[in-house]
Design a protein around this motif. Structure first.
Motif, PDB file in Angstrom:
ATOM      1  N   GLU A  36       0.835  -1.200   0.000  1.00  0.00           N
ATOM      2  CA  GLU A  36       0.000   0.000   0.000  1.00  0.00           C
ATOM      3  C   GLU A  36       0.867   1.246   0.000  1.00  0.00           C
ATOM      4  OE1 GLU A  36      -3.635   2.098   2.506  1.00  0.00           O
ATOM      5  OE2 GLU A  36      -2.469   0.514   3.445  1.00  0.00           O
ATOM      6  N   ASP A  37       1.991   1.222   0.674  1.00  0.00           N
ATOM      7  CA  ASP A  37       2.897   2.371   0.705  1.00  0.00           C
ATOM      8  C   ASP A  37       3.331   2.765  -0.704  1.00  0.00           C
ATOM      9  OD1 ASP A  37       2.778   2.373   3.471  1.00  0.00           O
ATOM     10  OD2 ASP A  37       4.681   1.277   3.713  1.00  0.00           O
ATOM     11  N   GLU A  38       3.682   1.789  -1.518  1.00  0.00           N
ATOM     12  CA  GLU A  38       4.098   2.070  -2.893  1.00  0.00           C
ATOM     13  C   GLU A  38       2.938   2.578  -3.730  1.00  0.00           C
ATOM     14  OE1 GLU A  38       6.344  -1.044  -4.760  1.00  0.00           O
ATOM     15  OE2 GLU A  38       7.406  -1.470  -2.877  1.00  0.00           O
ATOM     16  N   TRP A  39       1.747   1.991  -3.541  1.00  0.00           N
ATOM     17  CA  TRP A  39       0.572   2.452  -4.290  1.00  0.00           C
ATOM     18  C   TRP A  39       0.276   3.906  -3.969  1.00  0.00           C
ATOM     19  CZ3 TRP A  39      -3.378  -2.062  -3.241  1.00  0.00           C
ATOM     20  CH2 TRP A  39      -3.016  -3.162  -4.000  1.00  0.00           C
ATOM     21  N   SER A  41       2.222   6.260  -2.705  1.00  0.00           N
ATOM     22  CA  SER A  41       3.257   7.203  -3.098  1.00  0.00           C
ATOM     23  C   SER A  41       3.199   7.522  -4.587  1.00  0.00           C
ATOM     24  CB  SER A  41       4.644   6.677  -2.719  1.00  0.00           C
ATOM     25  OG  SER A  41       4.984   5.562  -3.507  1.00  0.00           O
ATOM     26  N   SER A  42       2.594   6.635  -5.390  1.00  0.00           N
ATOM     27  CA  SER A  42       2.517   6.882  -6.828  1.00  0.00           C
ATOM     28  C   SER A  42       1.303   7.713  -7.210  1.00  0.00           C
ATOM     29  CB  SER A  42       2.490   5.551  -7.585  1.00  0.00           C
ATOM     30  OG  SER A  42       1.287   4.863  -7.340  1.00  0.00           O
ATOM     31  N   LEU A  43       0.395   7.951  -6.284  1.00  0.00           N
ATOM     32  CA  LEU A  43      -0.819   8.734  -6.588  1.00  0.00           C
ATOM     33  C   LEU A  43      -0.587  10.219  -6.531  1.00  0.00           C
ATOM     34  CD1 LEU A  43      -3.524   6.667  -4.709  1.00  0.00           C
ATOM     35  CD2 LEU A  43      -3.039   6.700  -7.147  1.00  0.00           C
TER      36      LEU A  43
END
Length: 43
Positions: A36-39, A41-43
């Motif tokens: 979820e952290d990676e998801w 950060s890409s938003l």
């Protein structure tokens, strides 16, 4: 032949080591890591 998968779910407080542990587990098991952290950060 039936294939079986395993889902590991980590939850806990910030700074508890969830990301570190999940990254190591994914590497050891040659698994897919959904973070979820990676998801977020890409938003």
């Amino acid at each position: 032949m039936k294939q079986v998968g395993t889902l590991y779910f980590f939850c806990g407080k910030m700074g508890a080591g969830k990301s570190t542990r999940s990254q190591q587990l994914a590497k050891d098991k040659q698994a897919v890591l959904l973070s979820e952290d990676e998801w977020l950060s890409s938003l």
